[in-house]
Structure formats: structure tokens, C-alpha cells
Write a protein that holds these residues in place. Structure first.
Motif, PDB file in Angstrom:
ATOM      1  N   ILE A 170       0.844  -1.191   0.000  1.00 30.25           N
ATOM      2  CA  ILE A 170       0.000   0.000   0.000  1.00 30.25           C
ATOM      3  C   ILE A 170       0.880   1.243   0.000  1.00 30.25           C
ATOM      4  CG2 ILE A 170      -1.645   1.361   1.365  1.00 30.25           C
ATOM      5  CD1 ILE A 170      -2.807  -1.388   2.312  1.00 30.25           C
ATOM      6  N   GLU A 171       1.901   1.233   0.833  1.00 35.63           N
ATOM      7  CA  GLU A 171       2.829   2.366   0.911  1.00 35.63           C
ATOM      8  C   GLU A 171       3.508   2.621  -0.436  1.00 35.63           C
ATOM      9  OE1 GLU A 171       7.148   2.888   2.922  1.00 35.63           O
ATOM     10  OE2 GLU A 171       5.568   2.201   4.272  1.00 35.63           O
ATOM     11  N   LEU A 172       3.879   1.542  -1.128  1.00 38.11           N
ATOM     12  CA  LEU A 172       4.545   1.678  -2.424  1.00 38.11           C
ATOM     13  C   LEU A 172       3.597   2.169  -3.512  1.00 38.11           C
ATOM     14  CD1 LEU A 172       6.639  -1.615  -2.480  1.00 38.11           C
ATOM     15  CD2 LEU A 172       7.542   0.711  -2.308  1.00 38.11           C
ATOM     16  N   LEU A 173       2.330   1.782  -3.422  1.00 41.63           N
ATOM     17  CA  LEU A 173       1.378   2.045  -4.498  1.00 41.63           C
ATOM     18  C   LEU A 173       0.536   3.296  -4.315  1.00 41.63           C
ATOM     19  CD1 LEU A 173       0.099  -1.583  -5.028  1.00 41.63           C
ATOM     20  CD2 LEU A 173       1.639  -0.286  -6.515  1.00 41.63           C
ATOM     21  N   GLU A 174       0.320   3.686  -3.079  1.00 39.30           N
ATOM     22  CA  GLU A 174      -0.571   4.811  -2.826  1.00 39.30           C
ATOM     23  C   GLU A 174       0.086   6.110  -3.272  1.00 39.30           C
ATOM     24  OE1 GLU A 174      -3.912   5.070   0.470  1.00 39.30           O
ATOM     25  OE2 GLU A 174      -1.894   5.204   1.260  1.00 39.30           O
ATOM     26  N   PRO A 175      -0.630   6.886  -4.089  1.00 36.45           N
ATOM     27  CA  PRO A 175      -0.040   8.159  -4.521  1.00 36.45           C
ATOM     28  C   PRO A 175       0.050   9.130  -3.354  1.00 36.45           C
ATOM     29  CG  PRO A 175      -2.295   7.980  -5.301  1.00 36.45           C
ATOM     30  CD  PRO A 175      -1.939   6.678  -4.642  1.00 36.45           C
ATOM     31  N   PRO A 176       1.035  10.014  -3.376  1.00 37.36           N
ATOM     32  CA  PRO A 176       1.080  11.043  -2.341  1.00 37.36           C
ATOM     33  C   PRO A 176      -0.231  11.830  -2.355  1.00 37.36           C
ATOM     34  CG  PRO A 176       3.067  11.082  -3.668  1.00 37.36           C
ATOM     35  CD  PRO A 176       2.117  10.121  -4.325  1.00 37.36           C
ATOM     36  N   GLU A 177      -0.629  12.334  -1.205  1.00 34.78           N
ATOM     37  CA  GLU A 177      -1.927  12.993  -1.103  1.00 34.78           C
ATOM     38  C   GLU A 177      -2.082  14.166  -2.058  1.00 34.78           C
ATOM     39  OE1 GLU A 177      -3.226  13.842   2.856  1.00 34.78           O
ATOM     40  OE2 GLU A 177      -2.496  11.915   3.580  1.00 34.78           O
ATOM     41  N   ASP A 178      -0.984  14.814  -2.418  1.00 34.73           N
ATOM     42  CA  ASP A 178      -1.080  15.965  -3.311  1.00 34.73           C
ATOM     43  C   ASP A 178      -0.950  15.595  -4.787  1.00 34.73           C
ATOM     44  OD1 ASP A 178       1.571  15.265  -3.027  1.00 34.73           O
ATOM     45  OD2 ASP A 178       2.309  17.325  -3.016  1.00 34.73           O
ATOM     46  N   GLU A 179      -0.801  14.289  -5.089  1.00 35.66           N
ATOM     47  CA  GLU A 179      -0.667  13.862  -6.472  1.00 35.66           C
ATOM     48  C   GLU A 179      -1.652  12.742  -6.770  1.00 35.66           C
ATOM     49  OE1 GLU A 179       3.243  12.874  -7.800  1.00 35.66           O
ATOM     50  OE2 GLU A 179       4.161  14.363  -6.491  1.00 35.66           O
ATOM     51  N   PRO A 180      -2.655  12.990  -7.619  1.00 38.93           N
ATOM     52  CA  PRO A 180      -3.590  11.941  -7.984  1.00 38.93           C
ATOM     53  C   PRO A 180      -2.943  10.922  -8.909  1.00 38.93           C
ATOM     54  CG  PRO A 180      -4.055  13.915  -9.228  1.00 38.93           C
ATOM     55  CD  PRO A 180      -2.946  14.250  -8.246  1.00 38.93           C
ATOM     56  N   GLY A 181      -3.496   9.726  -8.971  1.00 37.77           N
ATOM     57  CA  GLY A 181      -3.026   8.726  -9.908  1.00 37.77           C
ATOM     58  C   GLY A 181      -2.153   7.674  -9.248  1.00 37.77           C
ATOM     59  N   VAL A 182      -1.739   6.718 -10.060  1.00 36.46           N
ATOM     60  CA  VAL A 182      -0.916   5.613  -9.590  1.00 36.46           C
ATOM     61  C   VAL A 182       0.549   5.977  -9.764  1.00 36.46           C
ATOM     62  CG1 VAL A 182      -0.328   3.183  -9.973  1.00 36.46           C
ATOM     63  CG2 VAL A 182      -2.689   3.941 -10.190  1.00 36.46           C
ATOM     64  N   PRO A 183       1.362   5.859  -8.706  1.00 36.46           N
ATOM     65  CA  PRO A 183       2.773   6.192  -8.843  1.00 36.46           C
ATOM     66  C   PRO A 183       3.445   5.264  -9.852  1.00 36.46           C
ATOM     67  CG  PRO A 183       2.336   5.255  -6.685  1.00 36.46           C
ATOM     68  CD  PRO A 183       1.033   5.345  -7.412  1.00 36.46           C
TER      69      PRO A 183
END
Length: 77
Positions: A60-73
Motif C-alpha cells: 500500500i505504501e509503495l502504491l498509494e499516490p502522495p496525497e497531493d498527487e492523484p493517480g498511480v505512482p
């Protein structure tokens, strides 16, 4: 998990993301569970699901986008 399995779940993603996921030692089922938590964490908690395991939490940590950036990292555009 193989590269192809990771891509089958996530779609096209950056090779570094694939490598980070593979290094967790997670299974395909754990990757799918991590995505379920990302998509509907409140719903899963409300349904009484147990909190994610340490490996799923790492995914989850690796995949969750930062709160200020939408989308998949790492998503390829």
C-alpha cells in the motif's frame, strides 16, 4: 511474483515500481488485497476486515499516490 503478474494487476507501471513490489516477497493475492485497501479502505474497515498484514501495508505504501498527487505512482502515461 513475476513482472507479468504485477503488470496484470497494475497495468503498465515503471520498472522501479515493479522491482520494489517484487522485493517485498508479496504474493499476487497480497498485491490484489493492497489494491482493494487503496480503493476502499473505509469500506473494508466498516465490513470488519482485519487490518492489512505488514507485507500488504508495505505494498500500500509503495502504491498509494502522495496525497497531493492523484493517480498511480510510476504509471506510464
Amino acid at each position: 511474483m513475476t513482472r507479468d503478474e504485477i503488470v496484470s494487476v497494475l497495468g503498465p507501471v515503471d520498472e522501479a515500481v515493479i522491482a520494489d513490489i517484487a522485493l517485498t516477497g508479496a504474493s499476487l493475492e497480497e498485491l490484489q488485497e493492497a489494491l482493494a485497501w487503496i480503493d476502499a479502505d473505509e469500506a473494508l474497515v466498516n465490513e470488519g476486515h482485519a487490518m492489512p498484514s505488514a507485507r500488504v501495508a508495505k505494498l500500500i505504501e509503495l502504491l498509494e499516490p502522495p496525497e497531493d498527487e492523484p493517480g498511480v505512482p510510476g504509471a506510464m502515461e
